[in-house]
Scaffold this motif. Structure first.
Motif, PDB file in Angstrom:
ATOM      1  N   GLY A 147       0.826  -1.205   0.000  1.00  0.00           N
ATOM      2  CA  GLY A 147       0.000   0.000   0.000  1.00  0.00           C
ATOM      3  C   GLY A 147       0.859   1.254   0.000  1.00  0.00           C
ATOM      4  N   HIS A 148       0.251   2.378   0.342  1.00  0.00           N
ATOM      5  CA  HIS A 148       0.977   3.648   0.371  1.00  0.00           C
ATOM      6  C   HIS A 148       2.122   3.627   1.377  1.00  0.00           C
ATOM      7  CE1 HIS A 148      -1.076   6.279  -2.359  1.00  0.00           C
ATOM      8  NE2 HIS A 148      -2.253   6.122  -1.785  1.00  0.00           N
ATOM      9  N   ARG A 149       3.135   4.450   1.120  1.00  0.00           N
ATOM     10  CA  ARG A 149       4.124   4.747   2.148  1.00  0.00           C
ATOM     11  C   ARG A 149       3.490   5.726   3.130  1.00  0.00           C
ATOM     12  NH1 ARG A 149       8.943   5.955  -2.195  1.00  0.00           N
ATOM     13  NH2 ARG A 149       9.798   3.842  -2.362  1.00  0.00           N
ATOM     14  N   VAL A 150       3.355   5.304   4.368  1.00  0.00           N
ATOM     15  CA  VAL A 150       2.715   6.160   5.365  1.00  0.00           C
ATOM     16  C   VAL A 150       3.727   7.070   6.046  1.00  0.00           C
ATOM     17  CG1 VAL A 150       2.898   4.384   7.160  1.00  0.00           C
ATOM     18  CG2 VAL A 150       1.209   6.202   7.397  1.00  0.00           C
ATOM     19  N   ALA A 151       4.972   6.621   6.184  1.00  0.00           N
ATOM     20  CA  ALA A 151       5.970   7.406   6.916  1.00  0.00           C
ATOM     21  C   ALA A 151       7.348   7.226   6.292  1.00  0.00           C
ATOM     22  CB  ALA A 151       6.007   6.991   8.381  1.00  0.00           C
ATOM     23  N   THR A 152       8.178   8.248   6.464  1.00  0.00           N
ATOM     24  CA  THR A 152       9.559   8.228   5.992  1.00  0.00           C
ATOM     25  C   THR A 152      10.479   8.612   7.143  1.00  0.00           C
ATOM     26  OG1 THR A 152       8.938   8.854   3.735  1.00  0.00           O
ATOM     27  CG2 THR A 152      11.216   9.273   4.396  1.00  0.00           C
ATOM     28  N   VAL A 153      11.534   7.833   7.339  1.00  0.00           N
ATOM     29  CA  VAL A 153      12.588   8.202   8.283  1.00  0.00           C
ATOM     30  C   VAL A 153      13.838   8.485   7.465  1.00  0.00           C
ATOM     31  CG1 VAL A 153      14.034   7.490  10.214  1.00  0.00           C
ATOM     32  CG2 VAL A 153      11.613   6.847  10.163  1.00  0.00           C
ATOM     33  N   LEU A 154      14.273   9.736   7.484  1.00  0.00           N
ATOM     34  CA  LEU A 154      15.427  10.189   6.711  1.00  0.00           C
ATOM     35  C   LEU A 154      16.578  10.446   7.680  1.00  0.00           C
ATOM     36  CD1 LEU A 154      16.796  11.187   4.128  1.00  0.00           C
ATOM     37  CD2 LEU A 154      15.635  13.384   4.448  1.00  0.00           C
ATOM     38  N   MET A 155      17.622   9.646   7.567  1.00  0.00           N
ATOM     39  CA  MET A 155      18.766   9.722   8.475  1.00  0.00           C
ATOM     40  C   MET A 155      19.946  10.395   7.776  1.00  0.00           C
ATOM     41  SD  MET A 155      18.290   5.823   9.915  1.00  0.00           S
ATOM     42  CE  MET A 155      17.534   5.241   8.369  1.00  0.00           C
ATOM     43  N   TYR A 156      20.508  11.407   8.400  1.00  0.00           N
ATOM     44  CA  TYR A 156      21.635  12.135   7.818  1.00  0.00           C
ATOM     45  C   TYR A 156      22.947  11.499   8.280  1.00  0.00           C
ATOM     46  CZ  TYR A 156      17.935  15.545   6.985  1.00  0.00           C
ATOM     47  OH  TYR A 156      16.773  16.157   6.588  1.00  0.00           O
ATOM     48  N   LEU A 157      23.771  11.093   7.324  1.00  0.00           N
ATOM     49  CA  LEU A 157      24.991  10.343   7.628  1.00  0.00           C
ATOM     50  C   LEU A 157      26.241  11.206   7.644  1.00  0.00           C
ATOM     51  CD1 LEU A 157      24.300   7.161   5.471  1.00  0.00           C
ATOM     52  CD2 LEU A 157      23.553   7.678   7.805  1.00  0.00           C
ATOM     53  N   THR A 158      26.142  12.444   7.153  1.00  0.00           N
ATOM     54  CA  THR A 158      27.273  13.375   7.167  1.00  0.00           C
ATOM     55  C   THR A 158      26.748  14.792   7.385  1.00  0.00           C
ATOM     56  OG1 THR A 158      27.157  13.673   4.754  1.00  0.00           O
ATOM     57  CG2 THR A 158      28.717  12.020   5.581  1.00  0.00           C
ATOM     58  N   ASP A 159      27.626  15.645   7.853  1.00  0.00           N
ATOM     59  CA  ASP A 159      27.335  17.075   7.813  1.00  0.00           C
ATOM     60  C   ASP A 159      27.553  17.558   6.382  1.00  0.00           C
ATOM     61  OD1 ASP A 159      26.856  17.345  10.613  1.00  0.00           O
ATOM     62  OD2 ASP A 159      29.027  17.388  10.960  1.00  0.00           O
ATOM     63  N   VAL A 160      26.889  18.638   6.019  1.00  0.00           N
ATOM     64  CA  VAL A 160      27.069  19.241   4.695  1.00  0.00           C
ATOM     65  C   VAL A 160      27.500  20.685   4.904  1.00  0.00           C
ATOM     66  CG1 VAL A 160      25.979  19.792   2.495  1.00  0.00           C
ATOM     67  CG2 VAL A 160      25.278  17.741   3.735  1.00  0.00           C
ATOM     68  N   LYS A 161      28.578  21.084   4.259  1.00  0.00           N
ATOM     69  CA  LYS A 161      29.101  22.433   4.473  1.00  0.00           C
ATOM     70  C   LYS A 161      28.073  23.495   4.118  1.00  0.00           C
ATOM     71  CE  LYS A 161      34.007  21.295   3.971  1.00  0.00           C
ATOM     72  NZ  LYS A 161      35.269  21.552   3.219  1.00  0.00           N
ATOM     73  N   GLN A 162      27.388  23.317   2.997  1.00  0.00           N
ATOM     74  CA  GLN A 162      26.328  24.250   2.621  1.00  0.00           C
ATOM     75  C   GLN A 162      25.375  23.565   1.644  1.00  0.00           C
ATOM     76  OE1 GLN A 162      27.574  28.019   1.008  1.00  0.00           O
ATOM     77  NE2 GLN A 162      25.571  28.945   1.256  1.00  0.00           N
ATOM     78  N   GLY A 163      24.077  23.834   1.841  1.00  0.00           N
ATOM     79  CA  GLY A 163      23.056  23.232   0.998  1.00  0.00           C
ATOM     80  C   GLY A 163      22.667  21.854   1.493  1.00  0.00           C
ATOM     81  N   GLY A 164      21.925  21.126   0.653  1.00  0.00           N
ATOM     82  CA  GLY A 164      21.524  19.770   1.004  1.00  0.00           C
ATOM     83  C   GLY A 164      20.397  19.677   2.011  1.00  0.00           C
TER      84      GLY A 164
END
Length: 294
Positions: A147-164
């Motif tokens: 069925g539909h995607r009900v939830a998303t877990v987005l995990m950040y694996l690095t820092d980003v100097k700018q943007g992203g």
């Protein structure tokens, strides 16, 4: 009780006591901040350790392929200029570290591990991005599994100097978020979250009555300086690992006139066996729960 209040009650209880799964997954509610109610979005500071982040990046390197998107009509994975990153999927329970992360995701979201897809690790170089999109589906093919995607877990694996940054252009009150010169121009288009190593963003693509939430529209802003690594867990309304095949070939229907009302108060998740069904038996409110073809 209105569905939003039901959700609030569960979240308040969790934040008061913490939540542990039988397999050892645990999350610390003191590190979780609610950043939006439309869409429902929460930021967990330090969800992953830096060692876990580095481990996921190490596993993904050497496996990366051009990222794809789901075609709105056919449901097939196709290349598109709206998504210019590279990525790879890591097998469920590939090792003890991944298994522990999966248990932690399940504990935080209150959604079963079997409803989730495998972890997808993504890599963005300078200029790479993912334009505004929804995580729920508009085609019938992808709806047949889980069925539909009900939830998303987005995990950040690095820092980003700018943007992203992750930005929600349709989020309620996004224009009120204060942003200084450290935010990219893309991030100024709505409510935004900066990628910080170890943090995780949880947001819901469906309302608690299983209808799609347009305010969940989101984008990954172009990387301006540095590089970005992230890991995504998409979670469906029913089992993704063991889809009940018997459901896919039958018309979508409700067998009880109370189904819409029950779905509105969260019964699709609280009483899934009756409402949605199992691998061997059909549920009685599949239409209202949004888990079959319309």
């Amino acid at each position: 009780m209105p569905p939003l209040l039901l959700l609030l009650a569960v979240l308040v209880l969790a934040q008061s006591h913490g939540v542990a799964s039988s397999g050892g997954g645990f999350y610390d509610p003191k590190r979780v901040t609610q950043i939006s109610w439309r869409p429902r979005a929460f930021l967990y500071s330090g969800f992953l350790s830096h060692a876990e982040c580095d481990h996921l990046v190490k596993l993904a390197k050497g496996r990366l392929e051009k990222s794809m998107v789901a075609d709105n009509d056919s449901g097939k994975s196709v290349m598109s200029l709206v998504r210019t990153s590279s990525g790879t999927f890591l097998a469920k329970r590939e090792d003890d570290i991944i298994s522990g992360i999966e248990k932690r995701v399940a504990a935080w979201t209150f959604l079963p591990e079997e409803n989730a897809e495998s972890v997808q690790v993504l890599h963005y170089e300078v200029g790479q991005k993912y334009d505004a999109h929804f995580d729920y589906f508009t085609d019938k093919i992808n709806l047949k599994r889980g069925g539909h995607r009900v939830a998303t877990v987005l995990m950040y694996l690095t820092d980003v100097k700018q943007g992203g940054e992750t930005v929600f252009p349709n989020a309620e009150g996004g224009h009120l978020q204060l942003k200084d010169e450290t935010w990219s121009e893309c991030a100024r288009s709505g409510l935004a979250v900066k990628p910080r190593k170890g943090d995780a963003l949880l947001f819901f693509s469906l309302h608690v009555n299983a209808t799609t939430d347009p305010s969940s529209l989101h984008a990954s802003c172009p990387v301006v300086e540095g590089e970005k690594w992230s890991a995504t867990k998409w979670i469906h309304v029913r089992s993704f690992d063991n889809p009940p095949d018997v459901m896919t070939d039958l018309p979508c229907s409700d067998d009880n006139e109370m189904c819409p009302r029950w779905a509105a108060v969260g019964e699709c998740f609280k009483n899934a066996k009756y409402m949605v069904g199992t691998k061997d038996t059909l549920g009685f409110c599949r239409k209202s729960c949004g888990v079959c073809d319309a």
